[in-house]
Design an enzyme around this catalytic site. Structure first.
Site, PDB file in Angstrom:
ATOM      1  CG  ASP A  22     -12.356  12.314   6.207  1.00  0.00           C
ATOM      2  OD1 ASP A  22     -11.819  13.393   6.531  1.00  0.00           O
ATOM      3  OD2 ASP A  22     -13.542  12.213   5.852  1.00  0.00           O
ATOM      4  CG  ASN A  24     -11.170  17.274   7.044  1.00  0.00           C
ATOM      5  OD1 ASN A  24     -11.485  16.205   6.509  1.00  0.00           O
ATOM      6  ND2 ASN A  24     -10.562  18.243   6.382  1.00  0.00           N
ATOM      7  CG  ASP A  26     -12.667  16.274   3.496  1.00  0.00           C
ATOM      8  OD1 ASP A  26     -12.312  15.133   3.880  1.00  0.00           O
ATOM      9  OD2 ASP A  26     -11.856  17.121   3.086  1.00  0.00           O
ATOM     10  CG  ASP A  30      -7.884  14.619   7.299  1.00  0.00           C
ATOM     11  OD1 ASP A  30      -7.399  14.046   8.301  1.00  0.00           O
ATOM     12  OD2 ASP A  30      -9.112  14.752   7.121  1.00  0.00           O
ATOM     13  CG  ASP A  99       5.966   9.845  -4.013  1.00  0.00           C
ATOM     14  OD1 ASP A  99       6.839   9.848  -4.884  1.00  0.00           O
ATOM     15  OD2 ASP A  99       5.082   8.977  -3.932  1.00  0.00           O
ATOM     16  CG  ASP A 204       6.289   9.475  -9.928  1.00  0.00           C
ATOM     17  OD1 ASP A 204       5.788   8.440  -9.466  1.00  0.00           O
ATOM     18  OD2 ASP A 204       5.847  10.054 -10.940  1.00  0.00           O
ATOM     19  CD  GLU A 257       7.220   4.539  -9.931  1.00  0.00           C
ATOM     20  OE1 GLU A 257       6.184   3.884 -10.007  1.00  0.00           O
ATOM     21  OE2 GLU A 257       7.333   5.676 -10.431  1.00  0.00           O
ATOM     22  CG  HIS A 330       0.426   4.658  -5.337  1.00  0.00           C
ATOM     23  ND1 HIS A 330       1.775   4.429  -5.060  1.00  0.00           N
ATOM     24  CD2 HIS A 330       0.403   5.487  -6.402  1.00  0.00           C
ATOM     25  CE1 HIS A 330       2.498   5.101  -5.932  1.00  0.00           C
ATOM     26  NE2 HIS A 330       1.701   5.755  -6.751  1.00  0.00           N
ATOM     27  CG  ASP A 331       1.288   3.233  -9.338  1.00  0.00           C
ATOM     28  OD1 ASP A 331       0.355   4.030  -9.136  1.00  0.00           O
ATOM     29  OD2 ASP A 331       2.462   3.591  -9.571  1.00  0.00           O
TER      30      ASP A 331
HETATM   31  O1  TEU Z   1       4.036   5.472 -11.676  1.00  0.00           O
HETATM   32  C1  TEU Z   1       4.762   5.172 -12.826  1.00  0.00           C
HETATM   33  C2  TEU Z   1       4.136   4.249 -13.732  1.00  0.00           C
HETATM   34  O2  TEU Z   1       4.716   4.039 -14.750  1.00  0.00           O
HETATM   35  C3  TEU Z   1       2.820   3.672 -13.417  1.00  0.00           C
HETATM   36  O3  TEU Z   1       1.902   4.646 -13.697  1.00  0.00           O
HETATM   37  C4  TEU Z   1       2.523   2.453 -14.199  1.00  0.00           C
HETATM   38  O4  TEU Z   1       2.712   2.667 -15.529  1.00  0.00           O
HETATM   39  C5  TEU Z   1       1.130   2.073 -14.014  1.00  0.00           C
HETATM   40  O5  TEU Z   1       0.923   1.917 -12.659  1.00  0.00           O
HETATM   41  C6  TEU Z   1       0.834   0.802 -14.717  1.00  0.00           C
HETATM   42  O6  TEU Z   1      -0.416   0.394 -14.370  1.00  0.00           O
HETATM   43  C7  TEU Z   1       4.247   6.657 -11.042  1.00  0.00           C
HETATM   44  C8  TEU Z   1       3.267   6.799  -9.906  1.00  0.00           C
HETATM   45  O7  TEU Z   1       3.488   5.779  -8.986  1.00  0.00           O
HETATM   46  C9  TEU Z   1       1.876   6.766 -10.450  1.00  0.00           C
HETATM   47  O8  TEU Z   1       0.901   6.772  -9.442  1.00  0.00           O
HETATM   48  C10 TEU Z   1       1.728   7.962 -11.351  1.00  0.00           C
HETATM   49  O9  TEU Z   1       0.475   7.908 -11.973  1.00  0.00           O
HETATM   50  C11 TEU Z   1       2.827   8.024 -12.416  1.00  0.00           C
HETATM   51  O10 TEU Z   1       4.107   7.770 -11.894  1.00  0.00           O
HETATM   52  C12 TEU Z   1       2.899   9.392 -13.011  1.00  0.00           C
HETATM   53  O11 TEU Z   1       3.402  10.297 -12.094  1.00  0.00           O
END
Ligand code: TEU
Length: 694
Positions: A22, A24, A26, A30, A99, A204, A257, A330-331
């Protein structure tokens, strides 16, 4: 397989923009913050960056609900900032991957707003609307499908007897891919970014785009509806259309994905003949610590299952397309925490072992921010500390109701929460971990000692280890194009595999336990003398096929080749003068009196050290060990000679110079002599004789 495209040699770093840097003040990351870190990313050794969505969004799902695909989110900056970002990334010789979220839009997208406001709107057909079912005085959803984020997959339109489909949150209405205009809009958006200079895309949940006609009820017990939309009937048609109209017109990396794809579809998506996409993310190996593929339902990490799922995919993609190598995103929770390693005593070893085991496999490595310093899971203490709506949904719909203590419920959530990956990146030990000067949008992790500043100055730097690892991945063709074979699928403690390509090979052997163990190489691999390309320990013990591995040790070894002694390459330059290139080949450890490689160093470090020590020259050394190094001796015994030393990879001879007129092999002692300063004259004489022979 030999059809070379840049995406095959990509090494990708993923940034989650909310949490990277970050600038700026906030409390949210960014674009300018990201730009300030590009050198850090470049120096790691990656050559592409993928950004989780940067588009305008109301952020119910943190950017995965796009309000305007052609606008950069003001949270992160402006379109001009984004253009600067592209420029700065390209300036550093890296590629940029965006993405894309096209299964759904945000419910605040203009298309959806118009579709909801006016039944006759041309955007009505952009989404999936359906009449509800009347039952007494109740109006039920059109079918029994459930959202992937829990609850019904349908939301009623206010003031109507109609519902819209949302496979994720209700703020993420599904697009209707059947509609030609929708697909045209999507192609337009892809092209817009291609024309701005974007080099690739992640798509996605791409395998949910096509839904079975009629949207029938599903009699499955759980997760109803999936068989009607996973790898749906027209998905291959849609992807091929995107390929034909967009992807084939640019030189892109396109990775999809996938969500629980079927085997036959996986092959089709990535096979070069299908003309669809290049690779898919397929996370089956990451389920080796969870039940029913649900991260909250933890089970003890099962290495055999992990290897099987990973290797099945790698072998499949080796035959049919290209692979991806993923431990985190990130998931997903942080890999070194979830798999139950002893991080108190072996944090460095576990992180580097995991990376070595994964990223030297077949496919493109995707490294998630913070993975390169071994960031760990966070111990969230109360429900309101989680920012991800999914964590809240899962808690309310299922975990809350379990007959266990609140502490146990939080433990369950902590194990699976996507929030683990989303806490701010840890740059230093200042108040907000160097991420921001302002209180961040979500809490920091617990172990703030794990940060970039500490890591870079540590003797056990994970980042520095990644540099060596990625240098091998980038420069060693076997690591990119080689076949892959699991050497002991049933071993419960060891992960060992062989990569081979054009007569070269290397082995990766990793100990997944916190004890010293022995591993015996298969018969056909016992007979070699091995030299070490990389290890996370100084000692590497390989003797007559017996490998002794320290806790979480990973070794990368390759056979010392019979011909790997040394080479001298002569050429004439433009002026007709003789130059010579020297290549020191396959420097083996211990067995060679000079030119030995230390167990924990890479070939480039070895060559640098040796040349420094033995020739005492100032050298301009490139980090790439396959690169030709040019240097000018301070007091050259030989006038008018440009002197090169090229380092090498395995036993592969590679001279990237069209002017080379011939090569000649020397035996080991001659080669060593040849690179000592005093014998330069002799070598030149030798070269003259050789070249003037005819
Ligand atoms: O993720 C697809 C997805 O199926 C995941 O959300 C998964 O089910 C979850 O992580 C299980 O814990 C993609 C993106 O990576 C995610 O960040 C989004 O929330 C999702 O699609 C919807 O766009």
């Amino acid at each position: 397989m030999d059809n070379k495209k840049w995406f095959k040699e990509a090494i990708v770093y993923q940034i989650y923009p909310f949490s990277y840097c970050d600038l700026n003040g906030d409390g949210v990351g960014d674009i300018k913050g990201i730009i300030s870190k590009l050198d850090y990313i470049k120096d790691l050794g990656v050559n592409a960056i993928w950004f989780s969505p940067l588009y305008d969004s109301p952020n119910y799902d943190y950017g995965y609900d796009v309000r305007d695909y052609l606008k950069i989110s003001p949270t992160f900056g402006t379109m001009d900032d984004f253009k600067t970002l592209i420029e700065e990334i390209h300036k550093r010789g890296m590629k940029i991957i965006m993405d894309t979220v096209f299964n759904h839009t945000s419910s605040e997208h203009e298309w959806f707003k118009s579709a909801i406001k006016d039944k006759k709107s041309k955007y009505r057909k952009y989404y999936i609307f359906k009449e509800g079912i009347k039952k007494g005085d109740k109006l039920l959803p059109p079918n029994n499908w459930t959202s992937i984020f829990t609850g019904s997959a349908w939301e009623r339109v206010e003031g109507e007897d109609v519902f819209y489909l949302h496979l994720f949150d209700k703020h993420q209405p599904d697009l209707n891919w059947e509609c030609d205009e929708v697909r045209e809009e999507i192609k337009h958006i892809f092209k817009f970014y291609c024309d701005l200079g974007v080099d690739g895309f992640r798509m996605d949940v791409f395998n949910l785009f096509s839904k079975v006609e009629g949207l029938p009820n599903d009699d499955a017990k759980f997760s109803k509806g999936r068989k009607y939309y996973i790898d749906g009937p027209k998905i291959h048609e849609y992807l091929h259309e995107l390929y034909k109209d967009v992807f084939s017109k640019y030189d892109l990396l396109v990775v999809g994905e996938s969500f629980n794809p079927h085997l036959e579809d996986k092959i089709k998506y990535v096979s070069e003949d299908s003309g669809e996409i290049n690779m898919i993310f397929d996370f089956s190996h990451l389920n080796a610590d969870s039940r029913f593929g649900v991260n909250y339902l933890h089970k003890k990490f099962n290495l055999v299952e992990f290897k099987k799922n990973l290797m099945d995919s790698e072998e499949l993609y080796f035959k049919n397309g290209w692979g991806t190598l993923v431990l985190e995103n990130h998931d997903q929770p942080r890999s070194i925490s979830r798999f139950g390693f002893d991080l108190v005593n072996y944090h460095y070893e576990a992180a580097t072992m995991m990376a070595t085991s994964m990223f030297l496999g077949f496919g493109v490595p995707f490294i998630y921010q913070g993975e390169e310093i071994g960031m760990t899971n966070t111990k969230f203490k109360s429900i309101d500390e989680y920012r991800d709506p999914v964590t809240q949904f899962v808690y309310n719909s299922f975990i809350k109701k379990l007959p266990i203590s609140l502490k146990a419920k939080i433990r369950m959530l902590n194990h699976g929460a996507r929030d683990n990956a989303r806490v701010p990146m840890q740059w230093d030990d200042s108040l907000y971990a160097g991420f921001s000067d302002f209180e961040p949008w979500m809490r920091l992790s617990d172990d703030l000692n794990i940060n970039v500043k500490n890591d870079l100055r540590s003797d056990k730097s994970i980042y520095h280890y990644y540099q060596k690892l990625l240098s091998i991945k980038k420069n060693n063709k076997t690591a990119i194009y080689g076949d892959i074979k699991d050497l002991c699928p049933e071993c419960k403690k060891v992960f060992a595999y062989k990569r081979s390509y054009n007569g070269n090979m290397f082995l990766v052997v990793s100990n997944f336990t916190n004890r010293q163990i022995e591993y015996f190489l298969p018969e056909d691999l016992k007979g070699y003398t091995y030299c070490t390309l990389l290890s996370n320990y100084v000692d590497v013990s390989v003797n007559s096929g017996k490998v002794i591995l320290n806790p979480y040790q990973s070794i990368v070894i390759e056979p010392l080749k019979e011909y790997s002694y040394g080479a001298v390459v002569y050429r004439k330059n433009d002026n007709g003068k003789i130059e010579y290139l020297l290549e020191k080949m396959g420097l083996g450890h211990v067995s060679l009196p000079k030119g030995h490689i230390e167990a924990n160093e890479t070939i480039e470090e070895c060559v640098k050290r040796e040349i420094m020590e033995e020739l005492s020259l100032d050298i301009n050394l490139d980090m790439n060990f396959s690169h030709t190094i040019t240097y000018s001796p301070k007091e050259s015994a030989i006038k008018d000679v440009t002197f090169y030393i090229a380092t090498i990879k395995g036993g592969e001879i590679k001279v990237d110079n069209a002017e080379v007129v011939d090569t000649m092999w020397l035996n080991y002692s001659d080669a060593i002599d040849a690179i000592t300063f005093e014998s330069d004259k002799e070598v030149l004489k030798d070269a003259n004789n050789y070249l003037n022979k005819e």
